[in-house]
Write a protein that holds these residues in place. Sequence first.
Motif, PDB file in Angstrom:
ATOM      1  N   GLU A  14     -13.256  26.002 -23.879  1.00  0.00           N
ATOM      2  CA  GLU A  14     -13.542  27.218 -23.127  1.00  0.00           C
ATOM      3  C   GLU A  14     -14.889  27.851 -23.484  1.00  0.00           C
ATOM      4  OE1 GLU A  14     -10.881  28.501 -26.593  1.00  0.00           O
ATOM      5  OE2 GLU A  14     -10.742  26.951 -25.082  1.00  0.00           O
ATOM      6  N   ASP A  15     -15.511  27.397 -24.541  1.00  0.00           N
ATOM      7  CA  ASP A  15     -16.806  27.941 -24.946  1.00  0.00           C
ATOM      8  C   ASP A  15     -17.988  27.093 -24.485  1.00  0.00           C
ATOM      9  OD1 ASP A  15     -15.645  30.132 -26.241  1.00  0.00           O
ATOM     10  OD2 ASP A  15     -15.340  28.965 -28.076  1.00  0.00           O
ATOM     11  N   ILE A  16     -17.728  26.027 -23.757  1.00  0.00           N
ATOM     12  CA  ILE A  16     -18.798  25.195 -23.216  1.00  0.00           C
ATOM     13  C   ILE A  16     -19.277  25.837 -21.918  1.00  0.00           C
ATOM     14  CG2 ILE A  16     -19.358  22.952 -22.225  1.00  0.00           C
ATOM     15  CD1 ILE A  16     -17.448  21.710 -24.256  1.00  0.00           C
ATOM     16  N   THR A  17     -20.570  26.101 -21.832  1.00  0.00           N
ATOM     17  CA  THR A  17     -21.114  26.820 -20.678  1.00  0.00           C
ATOM     18  C   THR A  17     -21.262  25.901 -19.461  1.00  0.00           C
ATOM     19  OG1 THR A  17     -23.424  26.359 -21.210  1.00  0.00           O
ATOM     20  CG2 THR A  17     -22.438  28.333 -22.219  1.00  0.00           C
ATOM     21  N   PRO A  18     -21.205  26.492 -18.274  1.00  0.00           N
ATOM     22  CA  PRO A  18     -21.475  25.712 -17.063  1.00  0.00           C
ATOM     23  C   PRO A  18     -22.880  25.088 -17.070  1.00  0.00           C
ATOM     24  CG  PRO A  18     -20.398  27.773 -16.495  1.00  0.00           C
ATOM     25  CD  PRO A  18     -20.747  27.842 -17.964  1.00  0.00           C
ATOM     26  N   ALA A  19     -23.841  25.759 -17.677  1.00  0.00           N
ATOM     27  CA  ALA A  19     -25.198  25.206 -17.751  1.00  0.00           C
ATOM     28  C   ALA A  19     -25.217  23.907 -18.555  1.00  0.00           C
ATOM     29  CB  ALA A  19     -26.152  26.227 -18.370  1.00  0.00           C
ATOM     30  N   LEU A  20     -24.463  23.859 -19.645  1.00  0.00           N
ATOM     31  CA  LEU A  20     -24.369  22.621 -20.426  1.00  0.00           C
ATOM     32  C   LEU A  20     -23.689  21.542 -19.605  1.00  0.00           C
ATOM     33  CD1 LEU A  20     -24.414  20.939 -23.155  1.00  0.00           C
ATOM     34  CD2 LEU A  20     -22.061  21.646 -23.300  1.00  0.00           C
ATOM     35  N   ALA A  23     -26.211  20.180 -17.199  1.00  0.00           N
ATOM     36  CA  ALA A  23     -27.260  19.399 -17.863  1.00  0.00           C
ATOM     37  C   ALA A  23     -26.757  18.011 -18.226  1.00  0.00           C
ATOM     38  CB  ALA A  23     -27.755  20.128 -19.107  1.00  0.00           C
ATOM     39  N   VAL A  24     -25.545  17.938 -18.747  1.00  0.00           N
ATOM     40  CA  VAL A  24     -24.958  16.637 -19.106  1.00  0.00           C
ATOM     41  C   VAL A  24     -24.751  15.797 -17.850  1.00  0.00           C
ATOM     42  CG1 VAL A  24     -22.912  15.489 -20.054  1.00  0.00           C
ATOM     43  CG2 VAL A  24     -23.917  17.446 -21.253  1.00  0.00           C
ATOM     44  N   ALA A  25     -24.237  16.410 -16.805  1.00  0.00           N
ATOM     45  CA  ALA A  25     -24.001  15.691 -15.547  1.00  0.00           C
ATOM     46  C   ALA A  25     -25.311  15.188 -14.926  1.00  0.00           C
ATOM     47  CB  ALA A  25     -23.255  16.586 -14.568  1.00  0.00           C
ATOM     48  N   ASP A  26     -26.396  15.958 -15.074  1.00  0.00           N
ATOM     49  CA  ASP A  26     -27.691  15.590 -14.499  1.00  0.00           C
ATOM     50  C   ASP A  26     -28.439  14.548 -15.322  1.00  0.00           C
ATOM     51  OD1 ASP A  26     -27.230  17.421 -12.495  1.00  0.00           O
ATOM     52  OD2 ASP A  26     -28.627  18.934 -13.284  1.00  0.00           O
ATOM     53  N   TYR A  36     -19.684  15.193 -31.515  1.00  0.00           N
ATOM     54  CA  TYR A  36     -19.820  16.123 -30.394  1.00  0.00           C
ATOM     55  C   TYR A  36     -19.371  15.547 -29.057  1.00  0.00           C
ATOM     56  CZ  TYR A  36     -22.963  18.502 -33.689  1.00  0.00           C
ATOM     57  OH  TYR A  36     -23.515  19.109 -34.774  1.00  0.00           O
ATOM     58  N   PHE A  37     -19.393  14.233 -28.935  1.00  0.00           N
ATOM     59  CA  PHE A  37     -19.093  13.608 -27.648  1.00  0.00           C
ATOM     60  C   PHE A  37     -17.671  13.884 -27.168  1.00  0.00           C
ATOM     61  CE2 PHE A  37     -23.020  11.525 -28.583  1.00  0.00           C
ATOM     62  CZ  PHE A  37     -23.582  11.295 -27.333  1.00  0.00           C
ATOM     63  N   GLN A  38     -16.745  14.088 -28.076  1.00  0.00           N
ATOM     64  CA  GLN A  38     -15.370  14.378 -27.659  1.00  0.00           C
ATOM     65  C   GLN A  38     -15.272  15.657 -26.835  1.00  0.00           C
ATOM     66  OE1 GLN A  38     -12.659  15.517 -30.905  1.00  0.00           O
ATOM     67  NE2 GLN A  38     -14.489  15.884 -32.169  1.00  0.00           N
ATOM     68  N   PHE A  39     -16.194  16.582 -27.031  1.00  0.00           N
ATOM     69  CA  PHE A  39     -16.168  17.858 -26.326  1.00  0.00           C
ATOM     70  C   PHE A  39     -16.797  17.786 -24.937  1.00  0.00           C
ATOM     71  CE2 PHE A  39     -16.366  18.865 -30.901  1.00  0.00           C
ATOM     72  CZ  PHE A  39     -15.126  19.476 -31.028  1.00  0.00           C
ATOM     73  N   ILE A  40     -17.631  16.790 -24.708  1.00  0.00           N
ATOM     74  CA  ILE A  40     -18.369  16.732 -23.445  1.00  0.00           C
ATOM     75  C   ILE A  40     -18.094  15.484 -22.623  1.00  0.00           C
ATOM     76  CG2 ILE A  40     -20.226  18.231 -24.270  1.00  0.00           C
ATOM     77  CD1 ILE A  40     -21.918  15.633 -24.645  1.00  0.00           C
ATOM     78  N   GLU A  41     -17.239  14.599 -23.100  1.00  0.00           N
ATOM     79  CA  GLU A  41     -17.062  13.309 -22.430  1.00  0.00           C
ATOM     80  C   GLU A  41     -16.649  13.435 -20.968  1.00  0.00           C
ATOM     81  OE1 GLU A  41     -14.243  11.032 -24.676  1.00  0.00           O
ATOM     82  OE2 GLU A  41     -12.739  12.602 -24.606  1.00  0.00           O
ATOM     83  N   LYS A  42     -15.914  14.465 -20.605  1.00  0.00           N
ATOM     84  CA  LYS A  42     -15.489  14.589 -19.209  1.00  0.00           C
ATOM     85  C   LYS A  42     -16.628  14.973 -18.265  1.00  0.00           C
ATOM     86  CE  LYS A  42     -13.604  19.213 -19.909  1.00  0.00           C
ATOM     87  NZ  LYS A  42     -12.354  19.952 -20.006  1.00  0.00           N
ATOM     88  N   ASP A  46     -20.115   7.683 -15.808  1.00  0.00           N
ATOM     89  CA  ASP A  46     -19.815   6.352 -16.343  1.00  0.00           C
ATOM     90  C   ASP A  46     -21.065   5.537 -16.652  1.00  0.00           C
ATOM     91  OD1 ASP A  46     -17.093   6.821 -16.250  1.00  0.00           O
ATOM     92  OD2 ASP A  46     -16.840   5.870 -14.283  1.00  0.00           O
ATOM     93  N   ASP A  47     -22.136   5.754 -15.890  1.00  0.00           N
ATOM     94  CA  ASP A  47     -23.356   4.965 -16.085  1.00  0.00           C
ATOM     95  C   ASP A  47     -24.358   5.623 -17.043  1.00  0.00           C
ATOM     96  OD1 ASP A  47     -23.890   7.019 -14.290  1.00  0.00           O
ATOM     97  OD2 ASP A  47     -25.185   5.793 -13.017  1.00  0.00           O
ATOM     98  N   THR A  48     -23.968   6.725 -17.657  1.00  0.00           N
ATOM     99  CA  THR A  48     -24.842   7.422 -18.598  1.00  0.00           C
ATOM    100  C   THR A  48     -24.898   6.673 -19.927  1.00  0.00           C
ATOM    101  OG1 THR A  48     -24.348   9.559 -17.602  1.00  0.00           O
ATOM    102  CG2 THR A  48     -25.213   9.596 -19.843  1.00  0.00           C
TER     103      THR A  48
END
Length: 124
Positions: A14-20, A23-26, A36-42, A46-48
């Motif tokens: 719940e503390d991960i910002t929409p901006a982050l 950025a990860v998606a882009d 750290y990857f466990q928090f952002i993997e979703k 797939d091709d990143t």
Amino acid sequence: MRIYVAGIGPGSAEDITPALQQAVADSNVVVGYKYYFQFIEKFISDDTVCIDTGMKKERQRAEMAFEYAEKGNTVCVVSSGDAGIYGMAPLIYEMKREKESKVEIVSIPGISAFQKAASLLGAP
């Protein structure tokens, strides 16, 4: 040629910002400490390309970020908390200057642990 330097917050979803998230998606390359990857993997496509390192490898992560960015990739370097407070942002900006790099740097703030702790304790 862009490097996002982003803080993932103090360790809860719940503390991960929409901006982050954006950025990860882009980004087509994400660089960070492997924990750290466990928090952002979703948010990672797939091709990143994900580059994870152990602790104490900050300079190595920054070097890899520039290597990928200078080849035309969009890179997101993730830190815990806020990337500018005890995070990767100062190192990335310093390295940009040292390298005289043309890579664009975008710093994305995150919630720091001290902000979260103060909030939980009721002491802003």
